[in-house]
Design a protein around this motif. Structure first.
Motif, PDB file in Angstrom:
ATOM      1  N   ASN A   1     -26.968 -57.376  -9.107  1.00 40.99           N
ATOM      2  CA  ASN A   1     -26.217 -56.150  -8.818  1.00 40.99           C
ATOM      3  C   ASN A   1     -26.979 -54.858  -9.123  1.00 40.99           C
ATOM      4  O   ASN A   1     -26.557 -53.792  -8.703  1.00 40.99           O
ATOM      5  N   LYS A   2     -28.098 -54.934  -9.854  1.00 41.84           N
ATOM      6  CA  LYS A   2     -28.803 -53.691 -10.171  1.00 41.84           C
ATOM      7  C   LYS A   2     -29.546 -53.120  -8.955  1.00 41.84           C
ATOM      8  O   LYS A   2     -29.863 -51.930  -8.922  1.00 41.84           O
TER       9      LYS A   2
ATOM     10  N   LYS B   1     -27.763 -50.209  -7.068  1.00 44.88           N
ATOM     11  CA  LYS B   1     -27.811 -48.934  -7.800  1.00 44.88           C
ATOM     12  C   LYS B   1     -29.206 -48.336  -7.687  1.00 44.88           C
ATOM     13  O   LYS B   1     -29.367 -47.125  -7.494  1.00 44.88           O
TER      14      LYS B   1
ATOM     15  N   ASN C   1     -31.622 -57.839 -17.174  1.00 43.16           N
ATOM     16  CA  ASN C   1     -31.871 -57.983 -15.734  1.00 43.16           C
ATOM     17  C   ASN C   1     -32.218 -56.617 -15.148  1.00 43.16           C
ATOM     18  O   ASN C   1     -33.097 -56.484 -14.308  1.00 43.16           O
TER      19      ASN C   1
ATOM     20  N   GLY D   1     -20.553 -54.752 -17.722  1.00 43.80           N
ATOM     21  CA  GLY D   1     -21.382 -54.432 -18.886  1.00 43.80           C
ATOM     22  C   GLY D   1     -21.489 -52.929 -19.068  1.00 43.80           C
ATOM     23  O   GLY D   1     -20.681 -52.302 -19.750  1.00 43.80           O
ATOM     24  N   SER D   2     -22.477 -52.328 -18.387  1.00 46.96           N
ATOM     25  CA  SER D   2     -22.646 -50.872 -18.484  1.00 46.96           C
ATOM     26  C   SER D   2     -21.513 -50.129 -17.789  1.00 46.96           C
ATOM     27  O   SER D   2     -21.292 -48.950 -18.042  1.00 46.96           O
ATOM     28  N   GLY D   3     -20.826 -50.798 -16.877  1.00 46.85           N
ATOM     29  CA  GLY D   3     -19.699 -50.181 -16.177  1.00 46.85           C
ATOM     30  C   GLY D   3     -20.078 -49.519 -14.862  1.00 46.85           C
ATOM     31  O   GLY D   3     -19.211 -48.998 -14.154  1.00 46.85           O
ATOM     32  N   GLY D   4     -21.357 -49.552 -14.510  1.00 43.31           N
ATOM     33  CA  GLY D   4     -21.803 -48.925 -13.257  1.00 43.31           C
ATOM     34  C   GLY D   4     -21.224 -49.597 -12.023  1.00 43.31           C
ATOM     35  O   GLY D   4     -20.858 -48.925 -11.044  1.00 43.31           O
ATOM     36  N   THR D   5     -21.127 -50.919 -12.094  1.00 43.99           N
ATOM     37  CA  THR D   5     -20.553 -51.662 -10.966  1.00 43.99           C
ATOM     38  C   THR D   5     -19.076 -51.316 -10.819  1.00 43.99           C
ATOM     39  O   THR D   5     -18.599 -51.012  -9.726  1.00 43.99           O
TER      40      THR D   5
ATOM     41  N   TYR E   1     -23.444 -63.198 -18.115  1.00 44.78           N
ATOM     42  CA  TYR E   1     -22.502 -62.375 -17.352  1.00 44.78           C
ATOM     43  C   TYR E   1     -21.512 -63.204 -16.525  1.00 44.78           C
ATOM     44  O   TYR E   1     -20.323 -63.254 -16.805  1.00 44.78           O
TER      45      TYR E   1
ATOM     46  N   THR F   1     -22.896 -61.556  -9.568  1.00 39.08           N
ATOM     47  CA  THR F   1     -23.776 -60.404  -9.779  1.00 39.08           C
ATOM     48  C   THR F   1     -25.218 -60.785 -10.133  1.00 39.08           C
ATOM     49  O   THR F   1     -26.030 -59.902 -10.413  1.00 39.08           O
ATOM     50  N   GLY F   2     -25.527 -62.089 -10.157  1.00 42.58           N
ATOM     51  CA  GLY F   2     -26.926 -62.502 -10.385  1.00 42.58           C
ATOM     52  C   GLY F   2     -27.161 -63.028 -11.782  1.00 42.58           C
ATOM     53  O   GLY F   2     -26.296 -63.688 -12.363  1.00 42.58           O
TER      54      GLY F   2
HETATM   55  C1  LIG Z   1     -25.866 -55.855 -15.336  1.00 42.08           C
HETATM   56  C2  LIG Z   1     -25.157 -57.072 -14.910  1.00 42.08           C
HETATM   57  C3  LIG Z   1     -23.747 -57.100 -14.802  1.00 42.08           C
HETATM   58  C4  LIG Z   1     -22.869 -55.955 -15.216  1.00 42.08           C
HETATM   59  O1  LIG Z   1     -22.954 -54.872 -14.357  1.00 42.08           O
HETATM   60  P1  LIG Z   1     -22.690 -53.385 -14.898  1.00 42.08           P
HETATM   61  O2  LIG Z   1     -22.823 -52.551 -13.720  1.00 42.08           O
HETATM   62  O3  LIG Z   1     -23.776 -53.127 -15.932  1.00 42.08           O
HETATM   63  O4  LIG Z   1     -21.364 -53.352 -15.535  1.00 42.08           O
HETATM   64  C5  LIG Z   1     -23.146 -58.244 -14.321  1.00 42.08           C
HETATM   65  N1  LIG Z   1     -23.886 -59.327 -14.006  1.00 42.08           N
HETATM   66  C6  LIG Z   1     -25.226 -59.354 -14.121  1.00 42.08           C
HETATM   67  C7  LIG Z   1     -25.933 -60.597 -13.767  1.00 42.08           C
HETATM   68  C8  LIG Z   1     -25.908 -58.217 -14.561  1.00 42.08           C
HETATM   69  O5  LIG Z   1     -27.242 -58.251 -14.681  1.00 42.08           O
END
Ligand SMILES: *Cc1c(COP(=O)(O)O)cnc(C)c1O
Length: 339
Positions: free
Chosen positions: A58-59, A62, A87, A197-201, A293, A321-322
């Motif tokens: 998912n990174k 962004k 990641n 996690g960081s909340g960006g998604t 995750y 999200t990977g």
């Molecule tokens: C970073 C990450 C998330 C969380 O996404 P955020 O945008 O940071 O909340 C979820 N799954 C994986 C595999 C990630 O690397």
């Protein structure tokens, strides 16, 4: 849903600088065996297959906006920070390389002594990518040193997880991509589950839901400890993004369903429920999740079906999200329950 406001949003979004490093749209497909087993219609959105390396995630969405912003502003170096097996840090290093930015990573490892880090997974690839790497035993130290560094030098700053206002564009866009794929497949989505996690998604999905006036419930599963300001912070990010692209509408924290029940014993530390969730998806569908995750988020989905929190016959999209490299990051990340 107002098609006019979505069109307007897309036009505004297209004005933001963007590089193309992922392969989009990512696949969207049904999981037949698990759908039958659970009594729901379960779909996967494959952000794990985003590219551009085999370890996407998912990174990348962004970073398409973040790196473009860095280039447009004339930077030649970018700095970010995260956990030792981040990641995000590895994906950032890769994206920087493709666009001639020098990647600088400030990493932290609370659970280990900084001098005996495991040289594997993302941390190993950071070196293969030739990133400048600094490690610290705590998040605070990594953060403080990163901030000191950008005060001394002109370096583009990328927050942890790529959760910047610009980065929010990634999953704002993804929300409409998912809606389109659902429409093409003749599917009406009730829930989207994902690890947060960081909340960006989440900020991006929330902004998308708001603009699309969508009834889809977004269920976000914490992967580490977050204090009770998290929902407000994420909403604020969604709203700063909506302001950035000049849309008058605003998101509400009430549309966030953030669940703190499944991450224990802590970020990056395995638990049995997540391990069992990983095994179930692997053994019913041949698809691999990760222990940090997606395993924890999928565990929540299974529990919610069991408890009736997700009614039978609902249509649920799980955002993969990977994170696959965590499967190769040593026993303390994987835990004792796999296989
Ligand atoms: C970073 C990450 C998330 C969380 O996404 P955020 O945008 O940071 O909340 C979820 N799954 C994986 C595999 C990630 O690397």
């Amino acid at each position: 849903m107002s098609d006019a406001s979505i069109c307007q949003a897309k036009e505004k979004l297209s004005k933001l600088p963007k590089i193309n490093i992922g392969f989009y749209p990512t696949p969207f497909h049904k999981l037949d065996h698990l759908s039958e087993l659970l009594g729901i219609n379960l779909y996967l959105k494959r952000e794990d297959l985003s590219g551009f390396s085999p370890f996407g995630g998912n990174k990348i969405r962004k970073l398409e906006y973040i790196i473009a912003d860095a280039i447009q502003k004339g930077f030649t170096k970018a700095i970010t920070f995260g956990a030792i097996q981040s990641n995000h840090a590895m994906q950032t290093a890769a994206a920087c390389r493709k666009y001639n930015l020098e990647p600088i990573l400030y990493l932290h490892d609370e659970y280990d002594n900084a001098t005996k880090q495991k040289f594997n997974g993302n941390f190993w690839l950071d070196s293969v990518l030739g990133a400048e790497i600094h490690t610290y035993p705590s998040k605070q130290e990594a953060e403080q040193n990163a901030i000191r560094r950008i005060e001394e030098e002109s370096i583009y700053y990328i927050p942890s997880g790529g959760a910047s206002i610009i980065g929010t564009a990634g999953f704002f866009d993804a929300f409409f991509e998912i809606q389109n794929q659902a429409f093409e497949n003749n599917v009406k989505i009730d829930y989207i589950y994902h690890a947060s996690g960081s909340g960006g998604t989440l900020a991006g999905l929330l902004a998308g839901k708001t603009v699309g006036q969508s009834p889809i419930e977004i269920i976000s599963i914490a992967v580490g400890e977050k204090d009770d300001t998290y929902e407000e912070t994420v909403t604020e990010k969604a709203n700063q993004f909506l302001q950035l692209i000049d849309l008058p509408i605003r998101s509400s924290a009430q549309d966030i369903h953030f669940n703190r029940e499944f991450y224990l014993p802590g970020y990056g530390l395995p638990n049995m429920g997540a391990s069992n969730a990983i095994k179930l998806l692997a053994q019913k569908e041949g698809i691999l999740l990760d222990p940090v995750y997606t395993g924890k988020a999928f565990q929540a989905l299974l529990k919610h079906v069991e408890e009736g929190r997700i009614p039978q016959n609902s249509t649920v999209v799980f955002l993969h999200t990977g994170g696959s490299l965590a499967l190769f990051s040593g026993t303390d990340v994987i835990g004792p329950w796999l296989p």
